[in-house]
Design a protein around this motif. Sequence first.
Motif, PDB file in Angstrom:
ATOM      1  N   MET A 100      34.232 -89.032   2.414  1.00 21.48           N
ATOM      2  CA  MET A 100      34.969 -87.878   1.885  1.00 21.48           C
ATOM      3  C   MET A 100      35.437 -86.958   3.004  1.00 21.48           C
ATOM      4  N   GLU A 101      34.554 -86.766   3.988  1.00 21.36           N
ATOM      5  CA  GLU A 101      34.933 -85.900   5.102  1.00 21.36           C
ATOM      6  C   GLU A 101      36.154 -86.453   5.845  1.00 21.36           C
ATOM      7  N   LYS A 108      29.591 -89.253   1.626  1.00 13.74           N
ATOM      8  CA  LYS A 108      29.916 -87.942   2.195  1.00 13.74           C
ATOM      9  C   LYS A 108      30.798 -88.105   3.448  1.00 13.74           C
ATOM     10  N   MET A 165      24.982 -90.826   1.628  1.00 16.33           N
ATOM     11  CA  MET A 165      25.444 -90.368   2.951  1.00 16.33           C
ATOM     12  C   MET A 165      26.769 -91.028   3.311  1.00 16.33           C
TER      13      MET A 165
END
Length: 144
Positions: A7-8, A4, A1
Amino acid sequence: MEFKGFMEKFMQSAKRTQEVVVQKSGDVAKMTKQKMAIMATEAKIKDAYTEIGKLVYDAYRDNEGDSDIIETKCQEIDELYADLEHAKETYAKLRNMKRCTVCQKENAAEAQFCSKCGSALAEQVDTMPQSAKEEPIVEVETAE
Ligand SMILES: [Zn+2]
């Protein structure tokens, strides 16, 4: 998590960076175009000088002056200089600079006084042509 989320964030910031770059390259294109316009006008002025020189020489050689043509050419140069001033003004604005109205020196947009001659610099908000603001209409009311 965690990854992610990272990366966002990364993608978002990458997108923002790209937008800034696009914005800047658009400005660069405008500046280049403006610079070219200035150079083209300067070249035209130079050509007009050459033409005047030829007219003056022809008049001397043939011993008959045609001052009308020379005057017309001079007026053409006046117009070219007006165009040149306008183009330089636009170019300065694109580069976020403001020009001194007294000595034409370019100063940083936030400067309040000219770095060359010390004149107070006007706020760079009005885009009115010089002729339009020269004579303000003053209404005089005569009370009787
Ligand atoms: Zn100045």
